[in-house]
Motif scaffolding. Structure first.
Motif, PDB file in Angstrom:
ATOM      1  N   GLN A 197      10.099   2.885   0.033  1.00 32.48           N
ATOM      2  CA  GLN A 197      10.612   3.921  -0.297  1.00 32.48           C
ATOM      3  C   GLN A 197      10.891   5.171   0.580  1.00 32.48           C
ATOM      4  O   GLN A 197      11.287   6.215   0.254  1.00 32.48           O
ATOM      5  CB  GLN A 197       9.679   4.615  -1.545  1.00 32.48           C
ATOM      6  N   LEU A 198      10.701   4.821   1.771  1.00 34.40           N
ATOM      7  CA  LEU A 198      10.588   5.782   2.862  1.00 34.40           C
ATOM      8  C   LEU A 198      11.646   5.517   3.718  1.00 34.40           C
ATOM      9  O   LEU A 198      12.287   4.168   3.998  1.00 34.40           O
ATOM     10  CB  LEU A 198       9.219   5.595   3.634  1.00 34.40           C
ATOM     11  N   GLN A 215       8.773   6.063   7.686  1.00 32.95           N
ATOM     12  CA  GLN A 215       7.803   5.015   8.195  1.00 32.95           C
ATOM     13  C   GLN A 215       7.213   5.177   9.566  1.00 32.95           C
ATOM     14  O   GLN A 215       5.832   4.856   9.848  1.00 32.95           O
ATOM     15  CB  GLN A 215       8.695   3.725   8.087  1.00 32.95           C
ATOM     16  N   GLN A 216       7.935   5.568  10.501  1.00 31.16           N
ATOM     17  CA  GLN A 216       7.104   5.796  11.860  1.00 31.16           C
ATOM     18  C   GLN A 216       6.474   6.852  11.842  1.00 31.16           C
ATOM     19  O   GLN A 216       5.261   6.761  12.597  1.00 31.16           O
ATOM     20  CB  GLN A 216       8.413   6.133  12.848  1.00 31.16           C
ATOM     21  N   LEU A 275       2.575  10.893  -0.291  1.00 29.52           N
ATOM     22  CA  LEU A 275       1.239  10.043  -0.268  1.00 29.52           C
ATOM     23  C   LEU A 275       1.128   8.943  -0.953  1.00 29.52           C
ATOM     24  O   LEU A 275       0.665   7.938  -0.909  1.00 29.52           O
ATOM     25  CB  LEU A 275      -0.093  10.939  -0.303  1.00 29.52           C
ATOM     26  N   ASP A 276       1.968   9.155  -2.140  1.00 23.70           N
ATOM     27  CA  ASP A 276       2.137   8.145  -3.157  1.00 23.70           C
ATOM     28  C   ASP A 276       3.032   7.201  -3.173  1.00 23.70           C
ATOM     29  O   ASP A 276       3.134   6.056  -3.884  1.00 23.70           O
ATOM     30  CB  ASP A 276       1.935   8.698  -4.757  1.00 23.70           C
ATOM     31  N   ARG A 277       3.884   7.308  -2.376  1.00 24.68           N
ATOM     32  CA  ARG A 277       5.253   6.455  -1.812  1.00 24.68           C
ATOM     33  C   ARG A 277       4.717   5.220  -1.183  1.00 24.68           C
ATOM     34  O   ARG A 277       3.599   5.188  -0.366  1.00 24.68           O
ATOM     35  CB  ARG A 277       6.133   7.028  -1.390  1.00 24.68           C
ATOM     36  N   MET A 290       0.893  -1.046  -0.028  1.00 24.13           N
ATOM     37  CA  MET A 290      -0.103  -0.026   0.012  1.00 24.13           C
ATOM     38  C   MET A 290       0.936   1.184  -0.205  1.00 24.13           C
ATOM     39  O   MET A 290       1.937   1.414   0.394  1.00 24.13           O
ATOM     40  CB  MET A 290      -0.824   0.110   1.302  1.00 24.13           C
ATOM     41  N   THR A 291       0.199   2.252  -0.504  1.00 22.29           N
ATOM     42  CA  THR A 291       0.874   3.542  -0.403  1.00 22.29           C
ATOM     43  C   THR A 291       0.974   4.053   0.942  1.00 22.29           C
ATOM     44  O   THR A 291       0.214   3.588   1.667  1.00 22.29           O
ATOM     45  CB  THR A 291       0.329   4.430  -1.546  1.00 22.29           C
TER      46      THR A 291
END
Length: 354
Positions: free
Chosen positions: A132-133, A138-139, A126-128, A89-90
């Protein structure tokens, strides 16, 4: 929301993980459950969440007994150590997911998810997808996902332990900013005393399943209830000098002694730990029997101050010394103690004499 835990107890067979844990968390505050690994802090959090059943005791949310309520009926948001984001999921999809389960209309889901993403400074991502983070990003997504449900209580279980030191510092400041902005009552589990001291309204310090002290951070540092609390808080750790109280003097195990203000509260002849913060020593210019006659073992430069390793009566301790004193290894110095940061603990029980 105000949270009350009354005599909260959790047993796993013969193992007592949490014992008679009772505290009140007030509406809109951030409370850290602090303590060493295995002390029961995550168990308390999981009982608050409804993930673990309570062996004994009660949990009240704004006076309502929720002890036996399942997690979905408690109005909580959870953030774990491993983030638990859905990799396919994004960012938008991850934040929206709790609302999708609740059958919130799509337009409302997107509006609330976008709002939360902006709050945690992830509006441009929002689209990643999670891979990719960075860990910190991510946190932030995990926090936004927990907050998008408008929880009454936010629970964070060691949320920063997977991050490097610099990112931990940034993220704990972000968590505090977000908590102050949302005003959601928050419980933050950590074993890191600096983390707890820097962002908490109150700290509940635990050991072996028991609550040791529940106080504001500075009060916990300034007025520890027992030896464990004094030892756990502080960097460098508090110094413990072993010896005996004799009237107005502290006598070390080798017979060295000095006049120690306040020690009269200890019955004469009692074996104690004289606990002294590193910043609580004073360099004296005169040589007197009433002062600590010490030997400098080593000196470390720390910017505007020096940290000295010092020996007195067979006890070795650390002390902050002003650079103006120009001390070096091998010097003989005389020290006295400030009123603040000096405590007397019973050698056997660890209780504090006040």
């Amino acid at each position: 929301m105000q949270v009350e835990m009354q005599g909260l107890t959790k047993h796993f067979g013969a193992t007592k993980a949490v014992n008679d844990f009772s505290i009140t968390l007030y509406d809109g505050e951030l409370v850290c459950l602090l303590g060493p690994s295995g002390c029961g802090k995550s168990t308390v959090l999981n009982m608050l969440a409804g993930i673990l059943p309570v062996t004994k005791g009660k949990i009240l949310f704004d006076g309502e007994d929720v002890t036996k309520h399942p997690p979905e009926q408690r109005g909580i948001g959870l953030v774990f150590q491993n983030y638990a984001l859905y990799p396919h999921m994004t960012v938008m999809g991850n934040i929206c997911f709790p609302l999708e389960i609740q059958n919130v209309p799509k337009a409302e889901r997107i509006r609330r998810a976008t709002e939360m993403a902006e709050l945690v400074h992830m509006g441009d991502y929002l689209d990643r997808r999670p891979k990719q983070l960075s860990g910190g990003q991510q946190q932030r997504v995990a926090i936004a996902r927990a907050l998008v449900k408008n929880p009454r209580l936010l629970l964070l279980d060691e949320p920063l332990s997977n991050l490097d030191a610099r990112l931990r510092l940034e993220m704990r400041e972000e968590i505090r900013r977000i908590q102050l902005q949302t005003q959601v009552t928050t419980v933050f589990v950590t074993h890191d005393q600096e983390e707890a001291m820097s962002i908490s309204d109150h700290i509940a310090l635990m050991k072996d399943g028991y609550l040791q002290q529940h106080e504001k951070p500075q009060a916990l540092y300034d007025e520890p209830a027992n030896q464990f609390v004094a030892d756990f808080l502080g960097n460098p750790p508090i110094n413990n000098l072993e010896g005996t109280a004799q009237g107005d003097r502290f006598v070390s195990n080798d017979g060295s002694s000095f006049v120690c203000r306040g020690i009269e509260v200890v019955p004469s002849g009692t074996k104690i730990n004289l606990a002294i913060r590193a910043e609580s020593f004073v360099m004296e210019n005169e040589k007197a029997d009433s002062f600590m006659k010490c030997k400098i073992i080593s000196v470390y430069q720390l910017g505007k101050e020096e940290m000295a390793q010092v020996e007195f009566g067979g006890n070795i301790f650390r002390a902050y010394i002003s650079l103006e004193n120009n001390i070096k290894a091998g010097d003989e110095v005389y020290l006295s103690l400030k009123d603040r940061g000096v405590f007397f603990f019973d050698k056997e029980s660890g209780r504090r004499y006040i």
